[in-house]
Design an enzyme around this catalytic site. Structure first.
Site, short mmCIF file in Angstrom:
data_model
loop_
_atom_site.label_atom_id
_atom_site.label_comp_id
_atom_site.label_asym_id
_atom_site.label_seq_id
_atom_site.Cartn_x
_atom_site.Cartn_y
_atom_site.Cartn_z
N TRP A 105 -2.56 9.64 -5.05
CA TRP A 105 -2.94 8.78 -4.40
C TRP A 105 -4.01 7.97 -3.15
CZ3 TRP A 105 0.42 4.82 -3.92
CH2 TRP A 105 1.74 5.13 -4.86
N ASP A 175 -1.16 8.18 5.10
CA ASP A 175 0.14 8.14 4.31
C ASP A 175 1.34 9.08 3.68
OD1 ASP A 175 1.61 7.77 1.73
OD2 ASP A 175 -0.01 6.94 0.60
N LYS A 199 10.81 7.25 -2.20
CA LYS A 199 10.96 9.01 -2.45
C LYS A 199 11.97 10.10 -1.26
CE LYS A 199 6.08 7.98 -4.21
NZ LYS A 199 6.26 7.87 -5.20
#
Lengths: 363, 363
Positions: A105, A175, A199
């Site tokens: 990510w 993040d 998520k």
């Protein structure tokens, strides 16, 4: 029907109580005669849903008063561009962004940030594999950076920060897509926290941004108005029509979290769930997890069978036991179990029981 | 409960059958043991939902093979920036965009486009009020424009195109947010068609973009990857996690539309519904609609009481009759009835009955 446990990395399992309430209210929310999907976003009914969701999220994360909470769209991948478009304007152009590189990510965020600024890697795992968060002492930070970007839980690699990053006066952008609301955090340590909802919160299509007020108002001229945090904040997340149903579901999840005792209580359960799985993997010679013990994610647990020729048999058997979506991400391989808030410990126990059974059969 | 009719301009009424199916499938989609919200977007279950929705939309609108259908996020307001970021790169910079200015939504599009290009107004209502689509013969188009932008149904002003715009070799970009799927259109006349879903399709948070393939691949360097149409097309709308639940609901709406006989059958019903309301308004001295007859929207009908001091009494009485969300947009005032596909003719008849009753009482 067999009891199902869904280990998807996202979109992911939601609390059954939330889905039951959503089903019951689908055609008529609180006697309004309307589905939440059918409500004008500016009407009194939806405004109450939005304001309750914002207040509950603020309470759950203890968000200080000098931070705005924004409900946006586009997920973390869009936010990877929206962040630099909103923040690099604080510095002379071209600005520079520091990154701590911890996995897949962060890699995506780095590639996108390069469109808007110079990128420096302040720290990265030395061997090019992402098995640990680089130790804070080795971070090579720059005082003139527009901000430091970190990904505090790498969904694909299974690496999580278990300490608060700090960067002096440089704002930290985190993040937290795959572990927000899973543990107590000190929001004041961050300039910006962002998370795709799909998520650990709710449906895909909602992005949460928590931003310190002094960081608003620096958008580049090329930043679309709908993604200019200052404009979004000034309009109370209603500059464009917000993803109303996703916000409603997220709000139901926030209320469920409060009934569970809030984030601190949830963190204890998440520690217990993760320990149950990691302890079994560590004790077994049949399976392995490759992440350094001080950097293991409580949310996403990648693991491998020693004999990878058994992978397919493992997945087929898991599905027959009601254990779904355990296949690892294609870039890592093997298996991955995601243990988000809505995964009960009974699901983790069922997984461990199956791991044991499979090992006894094939080990 | 009183029968409710919801005249919201968006988010707006959905077919009851769709909501009933969504409620029934909320905890277990087709025996999968999962809610659609809980499914990995890359799993077989969601992929089948996505592919069916795409195929049904292509069939309903008869989209030619050389057009891509993209499922995106951010609504029409975000798309107002995403469009120039994807299209002005086809011309030397700074490029120029032509607009036919028909009302509030075109105004928003113009303001946003100015960030990325020079804007020329090819035509606009001469008196500055938006009561008619400017006649094609008076459009002052430029052959070197990157594209011509039109809004073929102005939700706020109640103005609709009842002819196909044309601009020679210059691609036409059409904002069809509030009337897509309400009438037969010839997709081949357009370079790009876009629509926020929350008016005539489904939940807020989904944006539909239909784009001719030769227009892909020209994104400006500042365009976020998640909004670069070429990247979105290459990844089958899965570059970032799509708004999965909104796509599922849109898919149910597409199936409902097919059961209703498709877009041509729906257009006949929409003509009947709109005529019922406009005929009553025109015959009455108590109410008025100000839009030129050849430009009246079938979807959004703004109207006024001659005596505006009765507005509040009108709205209170309407609500008591189960007629919801009739208040006009604040920039126009008065009333507005939105008659999207999911509004049955019984709802329009109930509105006309109430208009008559109120007129008899106060007229």
């Amino acid at each position: 029907m067999t009891q199902i446990y869904n280990f998807s990395a996202g979109p992911a399992v939601l609390p059954k109580e939330v889905l039951q309430q959503a089903a019951a209210e689908m055609l008529d929310w609180h006697g309004s005669g309307m589905s939440v999907m059918e409500m004008s976003h500016r009407g009194a009914e939806f405004m109450s849903i939005l304001e309750t969701a914002l207040a509950d999220l603020r309470e759950l994360l203890a968000v200080p008063d000098n931070y705005k909470i924004l409900f946006m769209q586009g997920g973390a991948l869009a936010e990877n561009a929206i962040i630099p478009m909103n923040l690099v304007g604080r510095k002379p152009q071209p600005a520079t962004i520091d990154f701590v590189h911890t996995g897949s990510w962060t890699a995506k965020s780095i590639n996108e940030a390069k469109k808007y600024a110079n990128v420096r890697i302040a720290a990265a795992a030395p061997d090019g594999r992402f098995h640990a968060v680089p130790k804070r002492a080795g971070w090579n930070l720059h005082r003139d950076a527009a901000y430091l970007h970190v990904c505090t839980n790498e969904t694909i690699d299974g690496v999580e920060y278990h300490f608060n990053p700090d960067a002096g006066d440089v704002p930290i952008v985190a993040d937290m897509s795959s572990h927000i609301l899973s543990r107590v955090i000190d929001v004041a340590k961050y300039g910006v926290i962002f998370a795709g909802a799909q998520k650990n919160i709710g449906p895909a299509g909602l992005t949460i941004v928590i931003v310190r007020e002094d960081l608003l108002g620096h958008a580049l001229p090329c930043c679309p108005s709908a993604f200019d945090w200052k404009i979004v904040a000034e309009h109370g997340s209603m500059y464009n029509t917000p993803p109303t149903y996703a916000i409603y579901i997220a709000g139901l999840v926030f209320q469920w979290l409060k009934r569970q005792g809030g984030v601190a209580a949830m963190e204890q359960r998440n520690i217990a769930k993760a320990s149950l799985l990691y302890d079994y993997l560590d004790a077994s010679a049949f399976y392995r997890n490759e992440i350094a013990k001080d950097s293991r994610s409580r949310m996403n647990v990648p693991f491998f069978l020693r004999d990878e020729s058994l992978n397919e048999a493992f997945l087929v058997g898991a599905k027959a036991h009601g254990l779904l979506q355990l296949k690892g991400h294609k870039s890592v391989g093997g298996m991955r179990a995601s243990l988000y808030n809505a995964m009960p410990i009974e699901g983790v126990q069922a997984l461990v029981d199956y791991l044991k059974e499979f090992e006894q059969k094939y080990g």
